[in-house]
Design a protein around this motif. Sequence first.
Motif, PDB file in Angstrom:
ATOM      1  N   ALA A  35     -84.750 -34.404  11.575  1.00  0.00           N
ATOM      2  CA  ALA A  35     -83.334 -34.416  11.965  1.00  0.00           C
ATOM      3  C   ALA A  35     -82.419 -33.844  10.895  1.00  0.00           C
ATOM      4  O   ALA A  35     -81.284 -33.476  11.188  1.00  0.00           O
ATOM      5  N   MET A  36     -82.899 -33.766   9.647  1.00  0.00           N
ATOM      6  CA  MET A  36     -82.069 -33.247   8.560  1.00  0.00           C
ATOM      7  C   MET A  36     -82.107 -31.722   8.550  1.00  0.00           C
ATOM      8  O   MET A  36     -83.183 -31.135   8.371  1.00  0.00           O
ATOM      9  N   PRO A  37     -80.978 -31.055   8.759  1.00  0.00           N
ATOM     10  CA  PRO A  37     -80.972 -29.584   8.759  1.00  0.00           C
ATOM     11  C   PRO A  37     -81.535 -29.019   7.461  1.00  0.00           C
ATOM     12  O   PRO A  37     -81.171 -29.456   6.366  1.00  0.00           O
ATOM     13  N   GLY A  38     -82.439 -28.058   7.599  1.00  0.00           N
ATOM     14  CA  GLY A  38     -82.988 -27.375   6.428  1.00  0.00           C
ATOM     15  C   GLY A  38     -84.286 -27.960   5.915  1.00  0.00           C
ATOM     16  O   GLY A  38     -84.988 -27.303   5.142  1.00  0.00           O
ATOM     17  N   LEU A  39     -84.625 -29.176   6.321  1.00  0.00           N
ATOM     18  CA  LEU A  39     -85.878 -29.753   5.839  1.00  0.00           C
ATOM     19  C   LEU A  39     -87.028 -29.359   6.771  1.00  0.00           C
ATOM     20  O   LEU A  39     -87.708 -28.379   6.548  1.00  0.00           O
ATOM     21  N   GLY A  40     -87.266 -30.110   7.825  1.00  0.00           N
ATOM     22  CA  GLY A  40     -88.316 -29.764   8.759  1.00  0.00           C
ATOM     23  C   GLY A  40     -89.684 -30.224   8.295  1.00  0.00           C
ATOM     24  O   GLY A  40     -89.860 -30.748   7.188  1.00  0.00           O
ATOM     25  N   ALA A  41     -90.667 -30.028   9.162  1.00  0.00           N
ATOM     26  CA  ALA A  41     -92.018 -30.530   8.926  1.00  0.00           C
ATOM     27  C   ALA A  41     -92.656 -29.923   7.683  1.00  0.00           C
ATOM     28  O   ALA A  41     -93.362 -30.608   6.934  1.00  0.00           O
ATOM     29  N   VAL A  42     -92.434 -28.632   7.452  1.00  0.00           N
ATOM     30  CA  VAL A  42     -93.090 -27.951   6.329  1.00  0.00           C
ATOM     31  C   VAL A  42     -92.696 -28.602   5.010  1.00  0.00           C
ATOM     32  O   VAL A  42     -93.552 -28.990   4.195  1.00  0.00           O
ATOM     33  N   ASN A  43     -91.389 -28.743   4.792  1.00  0.00           N
ATOM     34  CA  ASN A  43     -90.920 -29.337   3.544  1.00  0.00           C
ATOM     35  C   ASN A  43     -91.323 -30.801   3.431  1.00  0.00           C
ATOM     36  O   ASN A  43     -91.692 -31.278   2.357  1.00  0.00           O
ATOM     37  N   GLY A  44     -91.243 -31.531   4.564  1.00  0.00           N
ATOM     38  CA  GLY A  44     -91.599 -32.942   4.543  1.00  0.00           C
ATOM     39  C   GLY A  44     -93.043 -33.172   4.152  1.00  0.00           C
ATOM     40  O   GLY A  44     -93.346 -34.018   3.292  1.00  0.00           O
ATOM     41  N   VAL A  45     -93.950 -32.426   4.759  1.00  0.00           N
ATOM     42  CA  VAL A  45     -95.380 -32.568   4.452  1.00  0.00           C
ATOM     43  C   VAL A  45     -95.662 -32.132   3.012  1.00  0.00           C
ATOM     44  O   VAL A  45     -96.435 -32.770   2.291  1.00  0.00           O
TER      45      VAL A  45
END
Length: 501
Positions: A35-45
């Motif tokens: 839900a945070m703009p600019g983060l997404g699954a790639v950055n989270g993982v």
Amino acid sequence: MELLSFLADGILLSLQPLNLALIIIGVTVGLFIGAMPGLGAVNGVAILLPITFLVPPGSAIIFLSAIYYGAMYGGAISSVTLGIPGASTAVATTFDGRPLALKGRASLALVTAALSSFVGGTVATVLLTLFTPILATTALSFGPPEIFALMLLAFATFVGLGGDDIPKTIFSICLGLVLAAVGFDTISGEPRLVLFEIEGFMRGIGFIVLAIGVYGIGEMLWTMEQTRGEVTTTNPKMTAKGLISDSKEAARRGWRGTMIGSAIGFFVGILPAAGATPGSLMSYGVAKMLSKKPEEYGNGSVDGVSAPESANNSASTGAMLPMLTLGIPGSPTTAILLGGMVIWGLVPGPRLFIEETEFVWGLIGSFYISNIVAVVINLACIPLFVWMLRMPFTILAPLIFVLSIIGGYAASRSIHDLWLIVVFGIAAFVMRKFDYPLAPAVLAIVLGPIAEPTLRQSLLLSSGDPMIFFTRPIAGPITVIAIILILLPALKYLRRKRSVA
């Protein structure tokens, strides 16, 4: 029967206390990361990968996969509530999710996104369970000509997104392709379209930078200009009865888009290096083409939410298939998961299903559990997300601007990209003033970096002969269908011009 036995063992393994706790934590964290703009699954993982070294390898990949799933669900939240895509995979959700929210139907949009995501993920997981060997072989047969033909088909489905003004649509697509070409040439290594030799352009233009600029800053400027600052925010009320009612309406009005997105998303997801973003955009385009009321798309169509949301979850599961069976990541996120598997001493490939049976089926079993956990948490949090829409626009507009800037910086940590976000936001506002469609440009900058190298590689393989796209058994039919779809709106446009004359 052996397959069902393996699957049952895998589900039981994923329900062990440690694994179940990791699934719940991973999905919840992923939901808010998405839900945070600019983060997404790639950055989270990528950020949370080091934490997984504290648990066994099987539990580690279950945790990271749960984050992946949660992020796919979470991308729709900011798309609907703020009009800013949480990730590139949720851009198409903004097209109709945000208009629904502005009509006071944010809860319907969020419920539709949650349910269609659940269906898309479940359908893909079932297909992954049943047809892994066959689908792995199919994915392997896709070379550069087939992938380019598929990208051409995606462009063909989006020609109609700009409405009836075909020239403006084509201009928008060409503008997106130009932006996608900025940076270093993928084959020769030479810099191209580097404005005034500014170093920041050497890296190219990131898609998330364009998306945040267009749908964050641009949408905010457009709203302010249209209302002259006198914006009345929606005041939606969320009750348990309303949630049930919205769920029924979402199922009744969004089933067609959900089925289309589930099928297309999984098929695109299993193709190496394609990922969920092209799948969601293609599903949206196909759903609009096949709709009996295409004029509703862009104005708050439920199918316009269900198609991309089911597709990005279906594609995220499909992307696991080439990673596990071939050792080829199907998306940027699975590339990080692949790196984690190698670090843990697991070798992806055909023998993984034989030598690491417990690991593989535990992971597949966790997909089913993650899907259930994700839809429950998402539906439970919808009142919180809807509450955000009660904020006055005088607070919401600065919040959108700040989140856009923070999201853009988090994605690349570059001041250059922050300036680009502002420029793209102003440019998007100007294009809307002159009725130029934005969706085709967004599609082009997503698919351009995939289509261009595959086109050039194909022509290198055939010594420059374009017939390679027509003579190959898979690429040929796809190319012909794409050309037909491109020509149909053009013929319709010419016929209308002739009747007017």
